[in-house]
Design a protein around this motif. Structure first.
Motif, PDB file in Angstrom:
ATOM      1  N   ALA A  81       0.847  -0.932   0.118  1.00 29.30           N
ATOM      2  CA  ALA A  81       0.412   0.092   0.427  1.00 29.30           C
ATOM      3  C   ALA A  81       0.864   1.286   0.012  1.00 29.30           C
ATOM      4  O   ALA A  81       0.382   2.319  -0.375  1.00 29.30           O
ATOM      5  CB  ALA A  81      -0.674  -0.091   1.465  1.00 29.30           C
ATOM      6  N   GLU A  82       1.568   0.890   0.372  1.00 29.22           N
ATOM      7  CA  GLU A  82       2.594   2.291   0.734  1.00 29.22           C
ATOM      8  C   GLU A  82       3.601   2.993  -0.714  1.00 29.22           C
ATOM      9  O   GLU A  82       4.623   3.814  -0.635  1.00 29.22           O
ATOM     10  CB  GLU A  82       3.196   2.375   2.077  1.00 29.22           C
ATOM     11  N   LYS A  83       4.212   2.121  -1.289  1.00 30.00           N
ATOM     12  CA  LYS A  83       4.478   2.447  -2.647  1.00 30.00           C
ATOM     13  C   LYS A  83       4.135   1.600  -3.235  1.00 30.00           C
ATOM     14  O   LYS A  83       3.699  -0.065  -3.447  1.00 30.00           O
ATOM     15  CB  LYS A  83       6.634   1.843  -2.109  1.00 30.00           C
ATOM     16  N   GLN A  84       5.051   1.428  -4.485  1.00 29.75           N
ATOM     17  CA  GLN A  84       4.889   1.102  -6.245  1.00 29.75           C
ATOM     18  C   GLN A  84       5.913   0.159  -6.309  1.00 29.75           C
ATOM     19  O   GLN A  84       6.839   1.285  -6.749  1.00 29.75           O
ATOM     20  CB  GLN A  84       3.612   1.658  -6.835  1.00 29.75           C
ATOM     21  N   GLU A  85       6.239  -0.718  -6.815  1.00 29.07           N
ATOM     22  CA  GLU A  85       7.591  -1.366  -7.216  1.00 29.07           C
ATOM     23  C   GLU A  85       7.559  -2.004  -8.076  1.00 29.07           C
ATOM     24  O   GLU A  85       6.747  -3.435  -7.975  1.00 29.07           O
ATOM     25  CB  GLU A  85       8.158  -1.165  -5.762  1.00 29.07           C
ATOM     26  N   LEU A  86       8.375  -1.903  -8.945  1.00 25.70           N
ATOM     27  CA  LEU A  86       8.652  -3.121  -9.740  1.00 25.70           C
ATOM     28  C   LEU A  86      10.035  -3.578  -9.835  1.00 25.70           C
ATOM     29  O   LEU A  86      10.832  -2.484 -10.382  1.00 25.70           O
ATOM     30  CB  LEU A  86       7.957  -2.855 -11.268  1.00 25.70           C
ATOM     31  N   ILE A  87      10.690  -4.705 -10.242  1.00 27.24           N
ATOM     32  CA  ILE A  87      12.162  -5.307  -9.631  1.00 27.24           C
ATOM     33  C   ILE A  87      11.879  -6.331 -11.489  1.00 27.24           C
ATOM     34  O   ILE A  87      11.048  -7.106 -11.402  1.00 27.24           O
ATOM     35  CB  ILE A  87      12.674  -5.827  -8.441  1.00 27.24           C
ATOM     36  N   TYR A  88      13.486  -5.927 -11.976  1.00 26.44           N
ATOM     37  CA  TYR A  88      13.859  -7.095 -13.726  1.00 26.44           C
ATOM     38  C   TYR A  88      14.751  -7.643 -12.657  1.00 26.44           C
ATOM     39  O   TYR A  88      16.035  -7.129 -12.415  1.00 26.44           O
ATOM     40  CB  TYR A  88      13.756  -5.928 -14.144  1.00 26.44           C
ATOM     41  N   TYR A  89      14.971  -9.459 -12.948  1.00 30.83           N
ATOM     42  CA  TYR A  89      15.730 -10.259 -12.789  1.00 30.83           C
ATOM     43  C   TYR A  89      16.536 -10.867 -13.839  1.00 30.83           C
ATOM     44  O   TYR A  89      16.010 -11.217 -15.486  1.00 30.83           O
ATOM     45  CB  TYR A  89      15.402 -10.906 -11.572  1.00 30.83           C
TER      46      TYR A  89
END
Length: 219
Positions: free
Chosen positions: A140-148
């Protein structure tokens, strides 16, 4: 009396030989069953890996994951299919699996706290197979997208992995790691931080390469 003793002794010897023969046959049977089980398991694992591999879209290098690419995925999540939990064994290390259980309670409810998607199969080397997948953190407190970027050796065994790109919106700030994959000796990320969408506060670069042992190292 001697004849009776001889008969008893012969029977004892026969029973002993029979028992030894049964043990030998049982051992051979168990060995055969073990081999068949191993072969079946290996064949099934091969089929699952082939399904895993074919789920990625083939991309030619250079393959770039820039800010536009990441923002587009956030706005259009259905363009990249979600990964079935059966494939997590290929991409998660033991420590990452433990974190999944601590954070999400296991593989099955994992989609309640993060979503893993197929992104691309990037042919950076003839020796190793490489894939890019993304993980969207649901908070809820952040929007995060990580690529590996994950590497498999010639036997299709997990070799190594790095975080190649990331975009995170948190507390009015935007943090962006853009990923660039050219070949096994030319992989790098560019990290940018914005105080707001117009003001770039910092920028840095990290270079990587894939060693002959299939490990991703700083260059």
């Amino acid at each position: 009396m001697g004849i009776v003793f001889a008969k008893v002794e012969c029977k004892r010897i026969f029973n002993k030989k029979h028992s030894q023969l049964k043990l030998t046959m049982n051992f051979k049977l168990l060995t055969v069953l073990a081999i068949l089980t191993f072969c079946t398991f290996t064949a099934n694992s091969q089929l699952i890996f082939n399904k895993f591999s074919s789920s990625f879209k083939n991309e030619t290098v250079p393959f770039v994951i820039d800010e536009n690419f990441m923002s587009h995925q956030l706005e259009n999540p259905d363009e990249h299919p979600l990964m079935d939990p059966i494939f997590y064994e290929f991409i998660l290390s033991d420590s990452e699996k433990e974190n999944v259980y601590k954070r999400c309670g296991g593989y099955t409810p994992m989609d309640s706290c993060s979503q893993i998607s197929f992104i691309a199969k990037t042919n950076v080397s003839a020796t190793y197979t490489s894939f890019v997948y993304s993980e969207k953190i649901l908070a809820a407190e952040k929007q995060e997208l990580i690529y590996y970027l994950v590497i498999f050796d010639g036997k299709k065994k997990y070799s190594d992995k790095i975080q190649i790109a990331q975009i995170k919106y948190e507390e009015g700030k935007v943090h962006v790691w853009e990923g660039y994959v050219f070949n096994s000796n030319d992989i790098f990320t560019v990290k940018k931080s914005y105080i707001n969408p117009e003001t770039l506060s910092s920028i840095s670069k990290i270079n990587y390469e894939i060693s002959k042992k299939g490990k991703i190292e700083n260059r």
